[in-house]
Motif scaffolding. Structure first.
Motif, mmCIF file in Angstrom:
data_model
loop_
_atom_site.group_PDB
_atom_site.id
_atom_site.type_symbol
_atom_site.label_atom_id
_atom_site.label_comp_id
_atom_site.label_asym_id
_atom_site.label_seq_id
_atom_site.Cartn_x
_atom_site.Cartn_y
_atom_site.Cartn_z
ATOM 1 N N LEU A 411 27.667 25.405 -111.810
ATOM 2 C CA LEU A 411 27.281 26.701 -111.269
ATOM 3 C C LEU A 411 26.489 27.464 -112.323
ATOM 4 O O LEU A 411 26.948 27.633 -113.454
ATOM 5 N N GLY A 412 25.305 27.889 -111.933
ATOM 6 C CA GLY A 412 24.475 28.638 -112.870
ATOM 7 C C GLY A 412 23.966 29.916 -112.241
ATOM 8 O O GLY A 412 24.332 30.266 -111.118
ATOM 9 N N ASP A 413 23.112 30.574 -112.975
ATOM 10 C CA ASP A 413 22.536 31.818 -112.498
ATOM 11 C C ASP A 413 21.041 31.778 -112.799
ATOM 12 O O ASP A 413 20.470 32.731 -113.320
ATOM 13 N N GLY A 414 20.467 30.599 -112.498
ATOM 14 C CA GLY A 414 19.068 30.371 -112.842
ATOM 15 C C GLY A 414 18.911 29.729 -114.206
ATOM 16 O O GLY A 414 17.834 29.770 -114.807
ATOM 17 N N VAL B 246 13.706 27.252 -112.668
ATOM 18 C CA VAL B 246 14.478 26.010 -112.582
ATOM 19 C C VAL B 246 13.565 24.852 -112.172
ATOM 20 O O VAL B 246 13.650 23.754 -112.732
ATOM 21 N N ALA B 247 12.699 25.080 -111.204
ATOM 22 C CA ALA B 247 11.821 23.996 -110.735
ATOM 23 C C ALA B 247 10.883 23.519 -111.847
ATOM 24 O O ALA B 247 10.604 22.322 -111.968
ATOM 25 N N ILE B 248 10.385 24.448 -112.646
ATOM 26 C CA ILE B 248 9.528 24.045 -113.777
ATOM 27 C C ILE B 248 10.351 23.270 -114.812
ATOM 28 O O ILE B 248 9.968 22.193 -115.265
ATOM 29 N N ASN B 249 11.507 23.809 -115.167
ATOM 30 C CA ASN B 249 12.322 23.174 -116.203
ATOM 31 C C ASN B 249 12.802 21.787 -115.757
ATOM 32 O O ASN B 249 12.750 20.819 -116.538
ATOM 33 N N HIS B 341 22.514 11.010 -107.896
ATOM 34 C CA HIS B 341 22.595 11.352 -109.307
ATOM 35 C C HIS B 341 22.839 12.853 -109.467
ATOM 36 O O HIS B 341 23.987 13.282 -109.614
ATOM 37 N N THR B 342 21.800 13.667 -109.342
ATOM 38 C CA THR B 342 21.951 15.105 -109.587
ATOM 39 C C THR B 342 21.001 15.888 -108.688
ATOM 40 O O THR B 342 19.807 15.570 -108.626
ATOM 41 N N ASP B 343 21.546 16.883 -108.003
ATOM 42 C CA ASP B 343 20.744 17.688 -107.090
ATOM 43 C C ASP B 343 21.194 19.132 -107.148
ATOM 44 O O ASP B 343 22.379 19.421 -107.279
ATOM 45 N N SER B 344 20.213 20.048 -107.021
ATOM 46 C CA SER B 344 20.494 21.467 -107.230
ATOM 47 C C SER B 344 19.910 22.308 -106.105
ATOM 48 O O SER B 344 18.812 22.025 -105.619
ATOM 49 N N ILE B 345 20.645 23.329 -105.689
ATOM 50 C CA ILE B 345 20.127 24.294 -104.718
ATOM 51 C C ILE B 345 19.860 25.608 -105.449
ATOM 52 O O ILE B 345 20.619 25.983 -106.349
ATOM 53 N N ILE B 346 18.762 26.266 -105.075
ATOM 54 C CA ILE B 346 18.489 27.603 -105.594
ATOM 55 C C ILE B 346 18.718 28.561 -104.431
ATOM 56 O O ILE B 346 17.974 28.530 -103.436
ATOM 57 N N ASN B 368 21.763 26.943 -108.642
ATOM 58 C CA ASN B 368 20.986 27.792 -109.557
ATOM 59 C C ASN B 368 21.007 27.293 -110.997
ATOM 60 O O ASN B 368 21.198 28.071 -111.936
ATOM 61 N N ALA B 369 20.851 25.984 -111.160
ATOM 62 C CA ALA B 369 20.792 25.429 -112.511
ATOM 63 C C ALA B 369 19.861 24.224 -112.502
ATOM 64 O O ALA B 369 19.713 23.532 -111.485
ATOM 65 N N SER B 370 19.259 23.954 -113.639
ATOM 66 C CA SER B 370 18.327 22.836 -113.760
ATOM 67 C C SER B 370 19.066 21.506 -113.771
ATOM 68 O O SER B 370 20.089 21.356 -114.452
ATOM 69 N N THR B 371 18.519 20.524 -113.055
ATOM 70 C CA THR B 371 19.117 19.184 -113.042
ATOM 71 C C THR B 371 19.213 18.581 -114.445
ATOM 72 O O THR B 371 20.019 17.692 -114.693
ATOM 73 N N ARG B 372 18.398 19.084 -115.359
ATOM 74 C CA ARG B 372 18.401 18.562 -116.735
ATOM 75 C C ARG B 372 19.734 18.777 -117.443
ATOM 76 O O ARG B 372 19.990 18.194 -118.494
ATOM 77 N N PHE B 373 20.603 19.623 -116.895
ATOM 78 C CA PHE B 373 21.916 19.824 -117.525
ATOM 79 C C PHE B 373 22.874 18.644 -117.308
ATOM 80 O O PHE B 373 23.930 18.597 -117.927
#
Lengths: 418, 418
Positions: A411-414, B246-249, B341-346, B368-373
């Motif tokens: 869980l993040g905040d961006g 997030v999309a850029i990162n 693997h890893t998927d994120s919703i904003i 709300n977090a980058s998949t890179r985490f």
């Protein structure tokens, strides 16, 4: 019927149903289980007449009495099926539980969520009540199921399957969430265990031969249980009364169960004190004793144990007995000849109790307790689909948690990574 | 050399060593890790000259630059190996931890103890530093290891193995606890993955081809990681700034990693607001965009995405973009085309965030977090031996806990089952 195509169709339907079952609400799943229980209660005649067909066919095909007994759906067994469904409805739902949700220095919160495995294939032999047990545990844990029972129980299993389907549709869940294979063609098993795209895990329930064959050929993870060669080790620091009570209970409470003791290890220093009394009690109950040479010096009237005895699961009123010099020898014997199922030490010694717990490589390791306790109900799991003697994924009694896995949630905040 | 016999011998030695390593004290294991670090620090010349042989052979055999780069043991990489060993020594020991020890109504106390898996086989390609990483994690988690590196790194791996052995023997642990396969014969891999009596789990580290071959033939559980086809879904209730960041990162922080986003899903209702700005930034960085028809109505200058793009792990500055009607369509796309693997919703929407976390069937699901985490260090595991996209046993980043299992422990006071 093309068996391969048929099984792939079942697999595709199960995969689709799994997505819906995985997100089904706890209440909906429980209502389905209760509706199945009612359907079985209302279908007693249909179940027993289907079962009668299987019994007649079985007799005509020369099934032995033990097989016919396992196959029979008595009114009491139907009651047990109904009661089992209601119990599973009452168990806590493992799906979606989030644990260890913690903030990391970067500001993200990381935890684990318990989720279903997906599609579970169950392969079992004659007992038709397994159909209900397995289906209910898989449904409660959010999994779709493909059930392949023995050909001798095909009519009974189909009748049970109708009750399961009606329970699913009564609450709007897809009836393909639980599918009973309708062909008795053996090729169906071969297909089911080699389609990892549709089946995530196989749980075989049956004899060692069945499980070995499936494990050898499967391309899907198998949660398996082979032998139950369980030991009790009576240590030099054992309390004699506890030792005798546990050794009698572990062997004689039931002979045919996998958590029954098959070999008794006794520290040489206490053997003369404890063995004659124990042997007398075993013989009074009718247990045949087979001993190593040192045991037979104390109990000259018993049979000789051969090398083969140490790795035999008797499932019968037979017990092998061996004297050992110390706990280290007992642990070496257990890890070498045992089946990594359940082993217990009887001791009052603190240090040895800790070492035994750490060093014995079994799915259940006990101190001053009967091996007969190795059981999902006794452990508080509420139910069990089997006991795993594997090390990967699930070890020991497998309950609802063993039919799930954990994924990470973040869980993040961006938050972005730098 | 008979490769089959040689591997069986390694397996038997590993099985024996595993018993000793499983009960080794935390302090002893840590001392061994620190002694290995010192041995590597004192063997820099030997390591680099062995590595030079591999580099010379590699050049002579026509290895490409990328392979040669991965093969090279630079002074900085040797520093990283030493630092890694010291970090693993500092991690908490998972072995022997007892959790959930609770009394049952019968009076027995039942809990779970974390225990090593036994013998872990690691199969990897050219990077010799994997030898140290894998050996240190397996040792700390109480497992014996058999390491099979790429033939192109054989001299480097042998030199590293000498340092590992000296660390083990310095503290009295068996040097067979970590064994590096000394033959480059490919039959060694075939033997290693088909001897479940000596090897409990295989961890392949390398390209998808290697992992697929091993998974297809293994008779031992494989903890595997195939593709990383990761998604970011920008919801209709997304905060625009968070979505863009997030999309850029997720795409541009690093291109070659498995947790990099490969497909961007955008809710149709916000696409016109967010996509032009995003596309401009991607193009400024040099990311090639490939879109669905609806995307290309907004961004007519980008390439067309084909069906194949949705299931492609680019590992490169390429991004596919698809517009979706709602979150349900996004989840269906992810579960169908992704690699779990890893998927994120904003999103800022509470209800949708909960549904996304529950319904996306991936090893890491984010809000709300980058998949890179998605990484063992970022998750606080301290280290990782890989990222599992399987569902059985370990899912997501696999740290020390993923190299262990849990057995049941039962404490009684002479309890018997009635």
């Amino acid at each position: 019927m093309n068996v391969e195509e048929y099984m792939i169709e079942l697999g595709q339907q199960a995969r689709d149903a799994a997505r819906l079952i995985a997100k089904a609400a706890t209440g909906t799943k429980n209502e389905a289980l209760l509706a199945m229980a009612d359907a079985i209660d209302n279908s007693r005649d249909a179940l027993q007449s289907a079962n009668q067909k299987d019994l007649d066919n079985g007799r005509a095909n020369g099934l032995d009495d033990a097989m016919l007994d396992r196959l029979e759906l008595t009114p009491a067994r139907i009651d047990t099926m109904i009661e089992g469904l209601r119990q599973v409805a009452g168990l806590p739902d493992p799906v979606g539980a989030i644990t260890d949700l913690k903030y990391r220095p970067t500001g993200i919160q990381v935890g684990k969520m318990r989720v279903p495995l997906g599609v579970i294939g169950i392969i079992y032999e004659s007992r038709p009540n397994v159909t209900v047990e397995a289906a209910s545990l898989c449904l409660k844990s959010g999994n779709a199921t493909i059930l392949r029972g023995g050909s001798e129980a095909i009519n009974s299993n189909q009748a049970v399957a109708e009750c399961i389907k009606s329970g699913l549709t009564a609450v709007g869940l897809p009836e393909t969430a639980v599918q009973v294979v309708e062909t008795t063609d053996r090729a169906a098993v071969g297909q089911m265990i080699t389609m990892p795209e549709y089946v995530d895990v196989i749980v075989p329930r049956g004899g060692k031969g069945l499980i070995e064959r499936i494990s050898a050929d499967a391309k899907v993870t198998v949660i398996k249980h082979l032998d139950g060669i369980c030991h009790v080790y009576i240590d030099s620091d054992a309390d004699k009364a506890k030792a005798v009570n546990v050794a009698i209970n572990a062997k004689t409470h039931r002979y045919g169960t996998c958590n029954t003791m098959e070999t008794l290890l006794v520290n040489r220093s206490v053997a003369a004190d404890v063995l004659p009394e124990l042997a007398e009690r075993y013989q009074a109950i009718g247990v045949e004793l087979r001993g190593c040479d040192a045991t037979r010096e104390l109990l000259p009237y018993i049979n000789e144990a051969t090398e083969e005895d140490w790795s035999t699961e008797y499932l019968a009123p037979i017990l092998s007995i061996k004297l050992v010099d110390d706990m280290a020898e007992a642990i070496r014997h257990i890890n070498k000849y045992g089946s990594h199922h359940t082993d217990s030490i009887i001791t009052e010694n603190y240090t040895k109790s800790r070492a035994f717990l750490l060093e014995v490589d079994s799915s259940s390791v006990m101190v001053n307790a009967s091996t007969r306790f190795a059981d999902g109900f006794e452990y508080g799991l509420g139910a069990e689909i089997g006991i795993s003697t594997d090390k990967i994924h699930a070890r020991g009694p497998v309950g609802l948690d063993g039919l799930t896995s954990e994924k990470y949630v973040v869980l993040g905040d961006g938050h972005i990574r730098n």
